[in-house]
Design an enzyme around this catalytic site. Structure first.
Site, PDB file in Angstrom:
ATOM      1  CB  CYS A  17      41.601  40.001  47.219  1.00  0.00           C
ATOM      2  SG  CYS A  17      41.007  41.291  48.353  1.00  0.00           S
ATOM      3  CB  THR A  18      44.801  35.778  46.070  1.00  0.00           C
ATOM      4  OG1 THR A  18      45.495  36.988  45.734  1.00  0.00           O
ATOM      5  CG2 THR A  18      45.308  34.643  45.182  1.00  0.00           C
TER       6      THR A  18
END
Length: 152
Positions: A42-43
């Site tokens: 997600c980062t």
């Protein structure tokens, strides 16, 4: 699901102002759903959209990340990653259900309900034009931009 108007919805947003899909009309909107703030995939996905944000702006496109995390978690994630776009908190799974992104997933050998990484492009008229489900992060943000360029 494609080429149909998307129902209006409202979600709490970073920056203190609620997001309403109906107020985004006139320009394309990218909604990307992701499982959890500050996790590796997600980062990376957020960073790729951040790095390509000037290209999205040049196309007149608005982008929003959506997960079930709290606004506090979103604000921290947004600040830490220096994201130039807002994140929407969908604790009640309003948008998740609207777009059908909640799936059963395996985590450490257990079945859990979670968000399937997915992206949706809605045109300036509020019509869903493209969806990606089960997204692989590498190169995805550029793929989204390439598609938006075909809408012009």
């Amino acid at each position: 699901m494609l080429d149909r108007p998307v129902s209006n919805f409202e979600l709490p947003s970073t920056g203190g102002k609620p997001f309403r899909l109906s107020t985004a009309k006139g320009n394309p909107v990218v909604l990307y759903f992701y499982p959890k703030d500050s996790t590796p995939g997600c980062t990376t996905e957020a960073q790729q959209f951040r790095d390509l944000y000037p290209e999205l702006q040049a196309l007149g496109c608005q982008i929003y990340g959506i997960s079930r995390d709290s606004l506090k978690s979103h604000e921290n994630f947004k600040s830490k990653q220096n994201l130039p776009f807002e994140l929407l908190s969908d604790k009640e799974e309003t948008a998740c259900n609207l777009f059908g992104v909640i799936k059963m997933k395996n985590m450490y050998g257990k079945q859990v309900r979670g968000i399937e990484r997915s992206t949706f492009v809605i045109d300036g008229e509020g019509v869903l034009r493209r969806e990606w489900r089960g997204v692989k992060v590498a190169g995805h943000a550029q793929e989204v931009i390439d598609f938006i360029e075909t809408l012009k």
